[in-house]
Design a protein around this motif. Structure first.
Motif, PDB file in Angstrom:
ATOM      1  N   PRO A 118       0.809  -1.222   0.000  1.00 42.56           N
ATOM      2  CA  PRO A 118       0.000   0.000   0.000  1.00 42.56           C
ATOM      3  C   PRO A 118       0.841   1.270   0.000  1.00 42.56           C
ATOM      4  O   PRO A 118       0.474   2.267  -0.639  1.00 42.56           O
ATOM      5  N   ALA A 122       0.533   4.444  -2.508  1.00 38.57           N
ATOM      6  CA  ALA A 122       0.337   5.811  -2.017  1.00 38.57           C
ATOM      7  C   ALA A 122       1.448   6.720  -2.507  1.00 38.57           C
ATOM      8  O   ALA A 122       1.200   7.858  -2.925  1.00 38.57           O
ATOM      9  N   ALA A 309      -4.524   3.937   1.986  1.00 37.05           N
ATOM     10  CA  ALA A 309      -4.012   2.855   1.136  1.00 37.05           C
ATOM     11  C   ALA A 309      -3.709   1.609   1.963  1.00 37.05           C
ATOM     12  O   ALA A 309      -3.927   0.480   1.506  1.00 37.05           O
ATOM     13  N   TYR A 312      -6.574  -0.577   2.343  1.00 40.80           N
ATOM     14  CA  TYR A 312      -6.797  -1.460   1.194  1.00 40.80           C
ATOM     15  C   TYR A 312      -5.933  -2.714   1.296  1.00 40.80           C
ATOM     16  O   TYR A 312      -6.314  -3.775   0.785  1.00 40.80           O
ATOM     17  N   ASP A 348      -7.966   7.421  -4.079  1.00 41.08           N
ATOM     18  CA  ASP A 348      -8.445   6.199  -3.429  1.00 41.08           C
ATOM     19  C   ASP A 348      -8.778   5.122  -4.453  1.00 41.08           C
ATOM     20  O   ASP A 348      -8.402   3.951  -4.289  1.00 41.08           O
ATOM     21  N   CYS A 351      -5.457   3.854  -6.033  1.00 42.80           N
ATOM     22  CA  CYS A 351      -4.668   3.000  -5.138  1.00 42.80           C
ATOM     23  C   CYS A 351      -5.361   1.660  -4.898  1.00 42.80           C
ATOM     24  O   CYS A 351      -4.719   0.603  -4.909  1.00 42.80           O
TER      25      CYS A 351
END
Length: 460
Positions: A118, A122, A309, A312, A348, A351
């Motif tokens: 992540p 980002a 991120a 996620y 968002d 990512c």
């Protein structure tokens, strides 16, 4: 220590967390946390330094120590070094250039996703313009399925959100019928309950399931209660399709939500044991939003977009059907105005898609933010171009229970028409069979005698 000199001024960035924060486009949440760049010159300097930073640095120098954070441990332990190999020698800037090149096609991006952390996603987003984020995101297709298939090219789904301030069945069903008639509900029919009691949630679950079965709707339902409530109801044999939970990017923020990775895994296993899917078995639904960690005092000095991120990264571990950023819901303390909300929504979705998720968005704002529905029209359109998997449909775009502004059923129709998009394939067949849409995919409307307008009393 990383340094950059601009205009005779030397800017120093002692660690990766500070560098990422200073490179982030300005937003109110990072300023509130004392993490934002103090000047535009400092922000530009940080971006120059970030562009030269090797992607491998994010593996070697975790932003939050794994000893104190299970999300960091998850990210490091599940990292696929073989998948990472094609970009392992790149800097963040070189990675950006590759993402925008013809070499980065759908197949290569899908293969790469397990090799990206992540933080890498980002980092590269911070040196990309809005059009870069859209172009790269539009290449990526992450497909999931339960009763409908989400994320296919040329499609955009909607979550039908028939919330009611007292969970009144007649009000909920009226909103649901309105949405179904206008082609909404293929991502899910999902209620945010006004009260979280197990008995109330169970009543809503049965009502939605009876509606689905009565009209043979190829859709999944969800009551967005806490995961522990859903888990208990699964054990009682309730008709649970999707397990919902809000998540964040640190162990501490998830603790503030009352969840951890083990609990999420237990809930996923419970839902899978029901075998309710017909075209797939993706059973999790996650919502996120920039600023949640800061609002919980759980950000560890990391900027809000990087932590988003990392959320996620949590979602990816559970193969969800749906993930969406509720991008403007947390408020202007974190995303102050329409410009910041638009940028955050694009970050968002980019990512999330880059990391392999079926990424959607609640294109929304609170009434005390410096934003309006025109801003949401812009973001909705841009996300449609970027290949957003689904958006939210609320009657009149005004959620009367949660008291915020989102997008309407008509907004989804606009997006599908202007971009030539269709609903999920299973749902599109049902809309035609029910006479709700014509053979060109346009809504017919419902008139007297249509079965959707004649709901039996037992459903209400």
């Amino acid at each position: 220590m990383r340094t950059c000199t601009i205009g005779g001024v030397s800017y120093r960035f002692p660690d990766l967390a500070g560098l990422l924060a200073k490179a982030t486009p300005h937003r109110s949440g990072d300023a509130l946390a004392g993490l934002a760049a103090e000047t535009e010159a400092e922000r530009v300097a940080a971006r120059f330094v970030l562009a030269d930073t090797p992607l491998s640095d994010f593996l070697e120098h975790p932003l939050i120590p794994p000893e104190i954070d299970e999300i960091t441990r998850l990210i490091l332990e599940t990292h696929d070094r073989a998948a990472f190999a094609p970009v392992s020698g790149m800097s963040v800037g070189q990675f950006r250039d590759w993402l925008l090149s013809e070499a980065a096609d759908a197949a290569s991006l899908a293969a790469l996703a397990p090799g990206l952390t992540p933080e890498m996603a980002a980092a590269v987003s911070k040196i990309m313009r809005n059009q870069d984020l859209i172009l790269a995101a539009a290449k990526i297709r992450n497909v999931t399925a339960f009763r409908t298939t989400i994320g296919l090219p040329g499609r955009i789904a909607t979550r039908l959100q028939p919330n009611h301030p007292t969970d009144d069945p007649t009000g909920i069903l009226a909103s649901a019928i309105d949405g179904l008639a206008l082609g909404s509900g293929d991502a899910c029919i999902g209620i945010n309950p006004a009260t979280d009691s197990p008995a109330n949630v169970l009543r809503l679950l049965h009502m939605l399931d009876e509606l689905r079965q009565r009209y043979a709707i190829p859709a999944q339902s969800c009551v967005l209660t806490h995961v522990t409530t859903t888990l208990e109801l699964v054990r009682q044999g309730a008709p649970v399709d999707l397990v919902f939970q809000s998540i964040g990017g640190t162990e501490a923020v998830n603790s503030s939500f009352g969840v951890n990775l083990a609990l999420l895994a237990e809930a996923r296993d419970a839902a899978l044991s029901l075998h309710r899917g017909t075209v797939g078995q993706n059973v999790m639904y996650f919502e996120t939003g920039q600023g949640s960690a800061l609002s919980a005092g759980a950000h560890h000095g990391v900027d809000q977009q990087t932590l988003e991120a990392r959320a996620y990264g949590v979602a990816r571990a559970f193969s969800p059907l749906l993930v969406n950023t509720v991008v403007g819901f947390i408020g202007p303390e974190y995303l102050y105005d329409g410009r910041q909300i638009i940028r955050a929504g694009l970050e968002d979705v980019f990512c999330g898609k880059l990391l392999g998720l079926p990424m959607g968005a609640d294109v929304c704002y609170t009434n005390h933010a410096e934003a309006d529905q025109d801003d949401m029209d812009v973001l909705l359109t841009l996300l449609g171009v970027a290949g957003c998997a689904f958006v939210i449909g609320v009657p009149g775009a005004d959620d009367i229970m949660l008291n915020y502004q989102s997008t309407s059923f008509h907004d989804a129709l606009y997006l599908r028409r202007v971009l030539g998009l269709s609903p999920a394939p299973e749902f599109a067949v049902w809309l035609a069979a029910m006479g709700l849409f014509d053979d060109q995919g346009r809504p017919r409307g419902v008139g007297p005698g249509h079965p959707l307008l004649e709901l039996p009393h037992d459903l209400r």
